[in-house]
Design an enzyme around this catalytic site. Structure first.
Site, PDB file in Angstrom:
ATOM      1  N   HIS A  24      32.945  24.790  49.890  1.00 24.54           N
ATOM      2  CA  HIS A  24      32.716  24.138  51.178  1.00 24.54           C
ATOM      3  C   HIS A  24      31.256  24.276  51.607  1.00 24.54           C
ATOM      4  CE1 HIS A  24      32.251  27.904  53.417  1.00 24.54           C
ATOM      5  NE2 HIS A  24      33.206  28.389  52.635  1.00 24.54           N
ATOM      6  N   GLU A 122      40.794  30.476  50.669  1.00 25.92           N
ATOM      7  CA  GLU A 122      39.949  31.649  50.505  1.00 25.92           C
ATOM      8  C   GLU A 122      40.778  32.939  50.522  1.00 25.92           C
ATOM      9  OE1 GLU A 122      37.706  32.928  49.134  1.00 25.92           O
ATOM     10  OE2 GLU A 122      35.831  32.768  50.263  1.00 25.92           O
TER      11      GLU A 122
END
Length: 233
Positions: A24, A122
């Site tokens: 990201h 994550e």
């Protein structure tokens, strides 16, 4: 097409897949943690969104993949359901002018579908920046993302007392690669996170025994793209 950073991974069949791994873009939590000394336990960082710099990184990455022709070859985009990853997915594979478009419009314009999966999120636990908002809330802001493979509306995986072990992140990564291999698509983009992507590649190298260059085992920069061709035989 020139795939910068591509390396052959031998898993085991005479079939190939190309995986485009993207971390990201910069999130507001990156600034808070790395530049302002904010504590990672801060609730202010809950499901962090992209920073202005992150949005610029997304725009630059989109322009690069348009120039390379990559956007024409990717058949499927898998994204983490955390806000910063979904914003990156939409910005790169739809563009700023295509936010909040319908699924029918995406199909009509030959955009690759974007599917959210919990398995590629994550490292979980303890830090609010890695806890996701409810799917019902995010579906309103990201109608172009398919959330049907996420079972729980609320985040049932994140724990406030314990951080996920790195070896468990690596195991998740290996399960994810196996799931990708069983997909029919040959070219898939994955928008995920620094720890998850690094632990997945390190597990392929250290646990599966796949030889990888040291440069592929390092931490991804924000919005960095690494393209890897895997072979299963």
């Amino acid at each position: 097409m020139d795939l910068c950073g591509t390396q052959m991974l031998r898993l085991s069949s005479p079939h190939f897949k190309t995986l485009h791994l993207v971390r990201h873009a910069q999130g507001v939590h990156n600034i808070a943690l790395e530049e302002k000394g904010e504590k990672p336990e801060s609730e202010k960082l809950f499901d962090a969104h992209l920073s202005p710099k992150g949005l610029q990184q997304v725009s630059e990455r989109r322009n690069q993949i348009l120039e390379s022709g990559l956007l024409n070859t990717v058949e499927l985009v898998i994204t983490s359901p955390l806000c910063r990853a979904m914003e990156t997915s939409i910005g790169i594979f739809r563009g700023q002018g295509y936010v909040n478009i319908s699924e029918d419009f995406a199909k009509a314009n030959n955009f690759p579908p974007i599917v959210a999966l919990e398995i590629c999120r994550e490292r979980m636990g303890l830090y609010p920046c890695d806890r996701r908002a409810s799917i019902s809330t995010r579906r309103t802001f990201f109608p172009e993302i398919d959330f049907t493979m996420i079972e729980s509306d609320e985040d049932a995986l994140w724990q406030d007392k314990e951080r996920e072990k790195l070896e468990d992140v690596a195991t998740r990564g290996l399960h994810f690669v196996k799931w990708l291999w069983e997909r029919p698509e040959k070219e898939i983009a994955i928008v995920s996170h620094g720890i998850f992507l690094q632990q997945t590649l390190c597990a392929l190298h250290g646990k599966v025994g796949i030889p990888l260059e040291d440069s592929l085992l390092t931490r991804f920069a924000n919005c960095e793209l690494r393209s890897i061709r895997i072979e299963k035989r």
